[in-house]
Design a protein around this motif. Structure first.
Motif, PDB file in Angstrom:
ATOM      1  N   ASP A   1      -6.368  16.912  14.338  1.00  0.00           N
ATOM      2  CA  ASP A   1      -6.270  15.882  13.296  1.00  0.00           C
ATOM      3  C   ASP A   1      -4.862  15.803  12.716  1.00  0.00           C
ATOM      4  OD1 ASP A   1      -9.509  16.917  12.180  1.00  0.00           O
ATOM      5  OD2 ASP A   1      -9.029  15.117  13.353  1.00  0.00           O
ATOM      6  N   THR A   2      -3.996  16.735  13.097  1.00  0.00           N
ATOM      7  CA  THR A   2      -2.620  16.721  12.615  1.00  0.00           C
ATOM      8  C   THR A   2      -1.926  15.432  13.030  1.00  0.00           C
ATOM      9  OG1 THR A   2      -2.416  19.133  12.652  1.00  0.00           O
ATOM     10  CG2 THR A   2      -0.376  17.863  12.782  1.00  0.00           C
ATOM     11  N   ALA A   3      -1.378  14.705  12.059  1.00  0.00           N
ATOM     12  CA  ALA A   3      -0.752  13.411  12.314  1.00  0.00           C
ATOM     13  C   ALA A   3      -0.186  12.869  11.008  1.00  0.00           C
ATOM     14  CB  ALA A   3      -1.770  12.418  12.869  1.00  0.00           C
ATOM     15  N   VAL A   4       0.580  11.797  11.126  1.00  0.00           N
ATOM     16  CA  VAL A   4       0.917  11.000   9.956  1.00  0.00           C
ATOM     17  C   VAL A   4      -0.176   9.947   9.802  1.00  0.00           C
ATOM     18  CG1 VAL A   4       2.584   9.456   8.887  1.00  0.00           C
ATOM     19  CG2 VAL A   4       3.378  11.396  10.270  1.00  0.00           C
ATOM     20  N   TYR A   5      -0.744   9.872   8.628  1.00  0.00           N
ATOM     21  CA  TYR A   5      -1.838   8.950   8.359  1.00  0.00           C
ATOM     22  C   TYR A   5      -1.310   7.749   7.572  1.00  0.00           C
ATOM     23  CZ  TYR A   5      -5.310  12.188  10.117  1.00  0.00           C
ATOM     24  OH  TYR A   5      -6.063  12.993  10.937  1.00  0.00           O
ATOM     25  N   TYR A   6      -1.720   6.563   8.014  1.00  0.00           N
ATOM     26  CA  TYR A   6      -1.304   5.313   7.401  1.00  0.00           C
ATOM     27  C   TYR A   6      -2.525   4.515   6.973  1.00  0.00           C
ATOM     28  CZ  TYR A   6       3.110   6.155   9.895  1.00  0.00           C
ATOM     29  OH  TYR A   6       4.272   6.695  10.376  1.00  0.00           O
ATOM     30  N   CYS A   7      -2.402   3.797   5.874  1.00  0.00           N
ATOM     31  CA  CYS A   7      -3.422   2.814   5.541  1.00  0.00           C
ATOM     32  C   CYS A   7      -2.829   1.421   5.718  1.00  0.00           C
ATOM     33  CB  CYS A   7      -3.963   2.999   4.126  1.00  0.00           C
ATOM     34  SG  CYS A   7      -2.764   2.862   2.791  1.00  0.00           S
ATOM     35  N   ALA A   8      -3.700   0.467   5.966  1.00  0.00           N
ATOM     36  CA  ALA A   8      -3.288  -0.920   6.152  1.00  0.00           C
ATOM     37  C   ALA A   8      -4.379  -1.837   5.651  1.00  0.00           C
ATOM     38  CB  ALA A   8      -2.987  -1.204   7.621  1.00  0.00           C
ATOM     39  N   ALA A   9      -3.987  -2.978   5.117  1.00  0.00           N
ATOM     40  CA  ALA A   9      -4.949  -4.006   4.767  1.00  0.00           C
ATOM     41  C   ALA A   9      -5.431  -4.665   6.051  1.00  0.00           C
ATOM     42  CB  ALA A   9      -4.297  -5.038   3.851  1.00  0.00           C
TER      43      ALA A   9
ATOM     44  N   ARG B   1      -8.311  14.904   0.824  1.00  0.00           N
ATOM     45  CA  ARG B   1      -8.648  13.527   0.512  1.00  0.00           C
ATOM     46  C   ARG B   1      -7.363  12.729   0.383  1.00  0.00           C
ATOM     47  NH1 ARG B   1     -11.777  10.599  -4.534  1.00  0.00           N
ATOM     48  NH2 ARG B   1      -9.808  11.065  -5.608  1.00  0.00           N
ATOM     49  N   LEU B   2      -7.241  11.730   1.222  1.00  0.00           N
ATOM     50  CA  LEU B   2      -6.098  10.832   1.165  1.00  0.00           C
ATOM     51  C   LEU B   2      -6.435   9.640   0.269  1.00  0.00           C
ATOM     52  CD1 LEU B   2      -5.046  10.721   4.928  1.00  0.00           C
ATOM     53  CD2 LEU B   2      -4.453  12.404   3.162  1.00  0.00           C
ATOM     54  N   SER B   3      -5.413   9.148  -0.415  1.00  0.00           N
ATOM     55  CA  SER B   3      -5.565   7.959  -1.255  1.00  0.00           C
ATOM     56  C   SER B   3      -4.622   6.872  -0.771  1.00  0.00           C
ATOM     57  CB  SER B   3      -5.259   8.279  -2.715  1.00  0.00           C
ATOM     58  OG  SER B   3      -6.165   9.230  -3.236  1.00  0.00           O
ATOM     59  N   CYS B   4      -5.007   5.633  -1.000  1.00  0.00           N
ATOM     60  CA  CYS B   4      -4.208   4.471  -0.620  1.00  0.00           C
ATOM     61  C   CYS B   4      -4.234   3.511  -1.807  1.00  0.00           C
ATOM     62  CB  CYS B   4      -4.801   3.828   0.626  1.00  0.00           C
ATOM     63  SG  CYS B   4      -4.003   2.298   1.147  1.00  0.00           S
TER      64      CYS B   4
ATOM     65  N   LEU C   1       0.829  -1.203   0.000  1.00  0.00           N
ATOM     66  CA  LEU C   1       0.000   0.000   0.000  1.00  0.00           C
ATOM     67  C   LEU C   1       0.864   1.254   0.000  1.00  0.00           C
ATOM     68  CD1 LEU C   1      -2.557  -1.140   2.720  1.00  0.00           C
ATOM     69  CD2 LEU C   1      -2.823  -1.273   0.250  1.00  0.00           C
ATOM     70  N   VAL C   2       0.414   2.271  -0.724  1.00  0.00           N
ATOM     71  CA  VAL C   2       1.112   3.552  -0.776  1.00  0.00           C
ATOM     72  C   VAL C   2       0.097   4.668  -0.583  1.00  0.00           C
ATOM     73  CG1 VAL C   2       2.504   5.118  -2.165  1.00  0.00           C
ATOM     74  CG2 VAL C   2       2.881   2.639  -2.327  1.00  0.00           C
ATOM     75  N   GLU C   3       0.319   5.481   0.448  1.00  0.00           N
ATOM     76  CA  GLU C   3      -0.576   6.594   0.722  1.00  0.00           C
ATOM     77  C   GLU C   3      -0.116   7.853  -0.018  1.00  0.00           C
ATOM     78  OE1 GLU C   3       0.079   4.388   4.713  1.00  0.00           O
ATOM     79  OE2 GLU C   3       1.295   5.132   3.044  1.00  0.00           O
ATOM     80  N   SER C   4      -1.069   8.734  -0.289  1.00  0.00           N
ATOM     81  CA  SER C   4      -0.773  10.033  -0.863  1.00  0.00           C
ATOM     82  C   SER C   4      -1.907  10.991  -0.511  1.00  0.00           C
ATOM     83  CB  SER C   4      -0.600   9.954  -2.385  1.00  0.00           C
ATOM     84  OG  SER C   4      -1.794   9.505  -2.987  1.00  0.00           O
TER      85      SER C   4
ATOM     86  N   GLY D   1      -8.085   2.939  -2.088  1.00  0.00           N
ATOM     87  CA  GLY D   1      -8.961   3.357  -1.021  1.00  0.00           C
ATOM     88  C   GLY D   1      -8.788   4.842  -0.773  1.00  0.00           C
ATOM     89  N   TYR D   2      -9.771   5.433  -0.099  1.00  0.00           N
ATOM     90  CA  TYR D   2      -9.761   6.878   0.108  1.00  0.00           C
ATOM     91  C   TYR D   2     -10.196   7.215   1.532  1.00  0.00           C
ATOM     92  CZ  TYR D   2      -9.935   6.676  -4.984  1.00  0.00           C
ATOM     93  OH  TYR D   2      -9.679   6.383  -6.302  1.00  0.00           O
ATOM     94  N   LEU D   3      -9.756   8.356   1.973  1.00  0.00           N
ATOM     95  CA  LEU D   3     -10.244   8.924   3.226  1.00  0.00           C
ATOM     96  C   LEU D   3     -10.518  10.403   2.964  1.00  0.00           C
ATOM     97  CD1 LEU D   3     -10.862   8.306   6.218  1.00  0.00           C
ATOM     98  CD2 LEU D   3      -8.605   9.255   6.749  1.00  0.00           C
ATOM     99  N   GLN D   4     -11.796  10.749   2.859  1.00  0.00           N
ATOM    100  CA  GLN D   4     -12.190  12.138   2.691  1.00  0.00           C
ATOM    101  C   GLN D   4     -12.302  12.764   4.066  1.00  0.00           C
ATOM    102  OE1 GLN D   4     -12.775  14.024  -0.178  1.00  0.00           O
ATOM    103  NE2 GLN D   4     -12.954  15.728   1.267  1.00  0.00           N
ATOM    104  N   MET D   5     -11.548  13.825   4.288  1.00  0.00           N
ATOM    105  CA  MET D   5     -11.507  14.467   5.598  1.00  0.00           C
ATOM    106  C   MET D   5     -12.030  15.895   5.463  1.00  0.00           C
ATOM    107  SD  MET D   5      -7.817  13.077   6.972  1.00  0.00           S
ATOM    108  CE  MET D   5      -6.892  14.093   5.823  1.00  0.00           C
ATOM    109  N   ASN D   6     -13.140  16.170   6.112  1.00  0.00           N
ATOM    110  CA  ASN D   6     -13.756  17.497   6.094  1.00  0.00           C
ATOM    111  C   ASN D   6     -13.738  18.097   7.496  1.00  0.00           C
ATOM    112  OD1 ASN D   6     -14.400  17.089   3.365  1.00  0.00           O
ATOM    113  ND2 ASN D   6     -16.388  16.190   3.876  1.00  0.00           N
ATOM    114  N   SER D   7     -13.959  19.399   7.555  1.00  0.00           N
ATOM    115  CA  SER D   7     -14.015  20.103   8.844  1.00  0.00           C
ATOM    116  C   SER D   7     -12.813  19.761   9.707  1.00  0.00           C
ATOM    117  CB  SER D   7     -15.317  19.762   9.575  1.00  0.00           C
ATOM    118  OG  SER D   7     -16.446  20.103   8.793  1.00  0.00           O
ATOM    119  N   LEU D   8     -11.652  19.835   9.103  1.00  0.00           N
ATOM    120  CA  LEU D   8     -10.442  19.422   9.806  1.00  0.00           C
ATOM    121  C   LEU D   8     -10.142  20.323  10.993  1.00  0.00           C
ATOM    122  CD1 LEU D   8      -8.349  18.414   6.702  1.00  0.00           C
ATOM    123  CD2 LEU D   8      -8.756  16.950   8.681  1.00  0.00           C
ATOM    124  N   LYS D   9      -9.578  19.697  12.022  1.00  0.00           N
ATOM    125  CA  LYS D   9      -9.221  20.387  13.249  1.00  0.00           C
ATOM    126  C   LYS D   9      -7.716  20.244  13.487  1.00  0.00           C
ATOM    127  CE  LYS D   9     -13.619  18.934  15.309  1.00  0.00           C
ATOM    128  NZ  LYS D   9     -14.252  18.206  16.447  1.00  0.00           N
TER     129      LYS D   9
END
Length: 121
Positions: A90-98, A19-22, A4-7, A79-87
């Motif tokens: 929410d600051t972090a490194v985001y990872y995806c995993a199977a 919007r994050l992609s995996c 998996l590769v996030e972006s 895969g995707y993660l749509q993030m709205n109304s960010l606070k």
């Protein structure tokens, strides 16, 4: 094994969206559920959201419920993660995993390299 590769991470103002992609390669993407997790220095990696292999079932951490949406496009192995109304929190490194199809535990070795999300207040 699936790789998996996030972006899609970046710097955004509070109240904004990202919007994050995996992107997946290797074993069949539909063999697995998909999870998003996040980590900040000095804290344990925490669960954010998960989606079943078909996309029919989703689950969210209380802290993001109603603001984040997880989805997947099996035809695109992404895969995707749509993030709205960010606070700021929410600051972090985001990872995806199977995730295993039953139990939804992360598959060893499937973690992506992470993408930084920074929300300025």
């Amino acid at each position: 094994q699936v790789q998996l590769v996030e972006s899609g991470g970046g710097l955004v103002q509070a109240g904004g969206s990202l919007r994050l992609s995996c992107a997946a390669s290797g074993q069949a993407f539909t063999n697995y559920g998909l999870g998003w997790f996040r980590e900040v220095p000095g804290k344990e990696r925490e669960f954010v959201a998960a989606i079943s292999w078909s996309g029919a079932d989703t689950y969210y951490a209380d802290s993001v419920k109603g603001r984040f949406t997880i989805s997947r496009d099996n035809a695109k192995n992404t895969g995707y993660l749509q993030m709205n109304s960010l606070k700021a929190e929410d600051t972090a490194v985001y990872y995806c995993a199977a995730l295993m199809r039953t139990g939804w535990s992360p598959v060893d070795g499937s973690w992506g390299q992470g993408t930084q999300v920074t929300v300025s207040s």
